[in-house]
Design a protein around this motif. Structure first.
Motif, PDB file in Angstrom:
ATOM      1  N   VAL A  41      21.244  26.147  22.944  1.00  0.00           N
ATOM      2  CA  VAL A  41      21.663  25.221  24.376  1.00  0.00           C
ATOM      3  C   VAL A  41      24.080  26.413  24.510  1.00  0.00           C
ATOM      4  CG1 VAL A  41      23.918  24.340  25.263  1.00  0.00           C
ATOM      5  CG2 VAL A  41      21.534  23.388  24.099  1.00  0.00           C
ATOM      6  N   ARG A  44      22.829  30.343  26.097  1.00  0.00           N
ATOM      7  CA  ARG A  44      22.347  29.843  27.351  1.00  0.00           C
ATOM      8  C   ARG A  44      24.014  29.547  27.663  1.00  0.00           C
ATOM      9  NH1 ARG A  44      19.560  31.149  32.221  1.00  0.00           N
ATOM     10  NH2 ARG A  44      19.878  29.731  33.751  1.00  0.00           N
ATOM     11  N   LEU A  45      24.226  28.671  27.427  1.00  0.00           N
ATOM     12  CA  LEU A  45      26.247  28.878  27.734  1.00  0.00           C
ATOM     13  C   LEU A  45      26.737  30.351  28.009  1.00  0.00           C
ATOM     14  CD1 LEU A  45      26.955  25.002  26.266  1.00  0.00           C
ATOM     15  CD2 LEU A  45      25.856  25.336  28.995  1.00  0.00           C
ATOM     16  N   ASN A 157      17.666  29.168  37.095  1.00  0.00           N
ATOM     17  CA  ASN A 157      18.319  28.343  36.267  1.00  0.00           C
ATOM     18  C   ASN A 157      16.106  27.653  35.691  1.00  0.00           C
ATOM     19  OD1 ASN A 157      20.735  27.824  36.052  1.00  0.00           O
ATOM     20  ND2 ASN A 157      20.532  26.654  38.611  1.00  0.00           N
ATOM     21  N   ILE A 261      22.705  23.704  31.184  1.00  0.00           N
ATOM     22  CA  ILE A 261      21.725  24.934  31.889  1.00  0.00           C
ATOM     23  C   ILE A 261      21.072  25.347  32.825  1.00  0.00           C
ATOM     24  CG2 ILE A 261      21.814  25.072  29.008  1.00  0.00           C
ATOM     25  CD1 ILE A 261      19.148  24.664  28.536  1.00  0.00           C
TER      26      ILE A 261
END
Length: 647
Positions: A41, A44-45, A157, A261
């Motif tokens: 996470v 990805r952010l 996405n 995400i």
């Protein structure tokens, strides 16, 4: 352009490689996901923010001491970002040196906007980072993730969602049964979504289509995301808004992160106890999906729930189940969150998973909740899933489909679909999950739902709500009695003050007379003997002299009322959709001609006897075949004993 499936699988494998390289012998294997998922996470952010990082940092600095909430709004207006990070660090910078890695990582995490700070708290990120740092593995993990390309340009996405799904699956595969606490199998979700939207094709079309989706037990957010994806496949211009609530911190962190995400809102999932506080109170939704916990004790929430139940028309006002199982509280809650029917043909639809208990639990609370759902015609369909479909349990499960605005042909009816035979074995079991619903299985169930009254009756039945409502009628047998004199009769009457010695001679005279004639015969004989025969004594005499006699006429008391036989009583369950007299005529009297009942003493209830409705009796094996099998078995045993004795 969508990322090829092979590429997303490879990316997920590379992400997971962290486990074997850096986590082995540091954390338990079943906990690998608790470390890998937060770093996935985070990376990805970071990749999502990379292009605007410098500009956003300068902009936020220019806002001075503005409250965090207003800064979030300003960044959203200026950069169309739902979250941001103002730290000068990133994973690559932190990995470039091996000093103060834990301190730098904490500083970096603290730089994220306030509206996603709860993700890191839910992940228990700082504590897990410390575990890695104390084992001298944190730097290697940070370095591994710092070079992974998880940018939106490389992984749109949907593709990133597939990667995260793959990593979650690998993580939950290690946890086995424990995964069932917050992860619903995607094959089950897809079926639920397919059923929910199958009749909405026309209303989902157009550039201005809007839909809201809600999950009160959101877990990792899978139901929301699968439903959103299905709607967008039908109409890529549809505006879908997701809402969720989740109690468990770890599941909340996963759900919020997964939505984030994939481009979701930071506040799409809120953390809280749905039973205690509905964080979306006053809102209703187009679609509701939920897989609430089975058999979970809610006694800790009892006071709050009972207080809410006192409010007329509230979500829990229709009945309360036992504190040992809160499933039906969630079912009632989901029903209360559905958008009411409107003139344009729209309404709210829900798909809620349960075990078998809510179908037939006969306690007052569950019965009252079912009665409300049936009387309001909210139950559209109930679908039986195959056993061993979920990670935490192998018991049979069901999906309740609720609808506030049924199609005209479905109004006043409930469809039961037996999908328990629609499955294939998993190549590798995961916890208790050993079976899966493949596309052809889902298609069979959806087609049965669409066919409705024309569906194959071996897997689909259409009933009315009254078919599930019943009255339990007490049934007794009318006695057949003869009048017999004995010393026991005298002993039974001796304590009565109105009994005289002369009455004993009268009783002897009545031995063998028809029992039904005792009131008249006793009074006449007593009068002839100069004795009185009060009503109380007559009744006592009839009781004392009564002896069962199958050859005697049906017994009636001195008032002409039938006399029930002692020791024979049963309860006959009669559907409200059937006439009571007709039911007894065909179902009871042929087997017990002397049966009688009092409709005024009947107790009403309801149940959905799913298994009984679809039960098909199998013809027993012929006796000759059974005898032959036994003879063969005995012969084999004899040979085995002989072989042992010869040694």
């Amino acid at each position: 352009m969508a990322q090829p499936a092979a590429s997303t699988t490879t990316t997920a494998r590379i992400v997971w490689d962290t486990a074997d390289k850096f986590l082995r012998n540091v954390v338990d294997e079943e906990d690998y996901g608790d470390f890998i998922l937060p770093f996935t996470v985070l990376r990805r952010l970071e990749c999502m923010l990379a292009d605007t990082q410098d500009e956003v940092t300068k902009f936020v600095a220019s806002l001075g001491e503005m409250p965090p909430h207003f800064i979030d709004i300003a960044v959203k207006d200026r950069f169309d970002l739902s979250f941001y990070n103002v730290s000068p660090l990133d994973l690559r910078t932190i990995a470039s040196v091996d000093d103060n890695v834990a301190k730098s990582l904490k500083s970096y995490i603290d730089g994220f906007s306030n509206n996603i700070a709860d993700i890191w708290v839910a992940f228990d990120f700082n504590r897990r980072a410390k575990i890695l740092a104390d084992s001298n593995r944190l730097h290697a993990v940070v370095k591994h993730f710092s070079v992974l390309d998880l940018s939106p340009g490389s992984l749109p996405n949907t593709a990133m969602g597939d990667v995260f799904e793959d990593v979650m699956y690998r993580a939950f595969n290690k946890k086995g049964k424990a995964a069932g606490n917050f992860y619903t199998p995607r094959d089950a979700i897809k079926l639920m979504v397919d059923i929910l939207i199958t009749n909405d094709d026309e209303t989902l079309a157009g550039d201005s289509a809007l839909r809201s989706i809600y999950d009160p037990t959101a877990g990792s957010g899978g139901m929301l995301l699968v439903a959103q994806e299905a709607l967008r496949r039908m109409n890529d211009k549809i505006d879908v808004t997701l809402y969720g609530q989740e109690l468990m911190p770890s599941a909340f962190g996963l759900g919020k992160a997964d939505l984030l995400i994939q481009g979701g809102r930071p506040d799409a999932i809120k953390q809280g106890n749905t039973l205690v506080e509905d964080l979306y109170e006053g809102q209703t939704f187009d679609y509701v999906l939920s897989n609430p916990p089975f058999g979970t004790d809610w006694s800790a929430d009892e006071k709050s729930v009972r207080d809410q139940a006192k409010v007329p028309g509230s979500r829990f006002s229709h009945g309360l189940p036992s504190t040992t199982d809160g499933q039906m509280l969630f079912l009632a809650h989901c029903a209360s969150k559905l958008t009411p029917a409107s003139r344009n043909g729209q309404g709210g639809r829900a798909a809620v998973v349960s075990n078998a208990s809510p179908l037939f639990n006969g306690d007052n609370g569950p019965t009252a909740i079912r009665q409300w759902l049936l009387e309001e015609d909210l139950i559209d369909a109930i679908i039986a899933l195959p056993p061993h479909m979920f990670y935490g349990t192998g018991i049979p499960t069901y999906v309740w489909i609720l609808d506030t605005n049924k199609d005209p042909e479905r109004v006043g009816k409930v469809q039961l679909i037996d999908g328990s035979g629609q499955w294939a074995l998993l190549r590798r079991p995961m916890g208790e999950k050993r079976r899966e619903l493949r596309r052809d299985h889902r298609k069979t169930i959806v087609e049965a739902y669409q066919a409705f009254e024309h569906a194959d009756p071996t897997i689909s039945r259409v009933m009315t709500p009254e078919d599930f409502m019943f009255q339990d009628v007490p049934v007794v047998r009318q006695a057949r009695l003869a009048a017999r004199f004995s010393d026991d009769v005298v002993d039974a009457l001796r304590s009565r003050k109105d009994l005289r010695e002369g009455h004993v001679d009268v009783l002897k005279q009545l031995d063998g007379t028809p029992w039904n004639d005792l009131p008249t015969n006793f009074a006449t004989a007593a009068k002839a003997a100069g004795l009185k025969s009060p009503v109380g004594l007559v009744d006592a005499v009839m009781k004392a002299m009564a002896v069962p006699d199958e050859t005697a006429p049906l017994a009636i008391d001195r008032k002409g009322q039938p006399v029930p036989a002692s020791g024979w009583k049963m309860t006959e369950r009669v559907p409200l959709s059937e006439d009571l007299a007709e039911h007894m005529k065909h179902e009871v009297l042929p087997f017990s001609p002397d049966a009688m009942w009092d409709a005024s003493k009947a107790k009403r209830g309801n149940e959905i006897p799913f298994t009984r409705i679809f039960y098909v009796p199998t013809e027993p094996r012929p006796l000759s075949e059974i005898d032959a099998a036994v003879e063969k078995l005995m012969s084999e045993l004899s040979e085995m004993f002989s072989a042992v004795s010869d040694q």
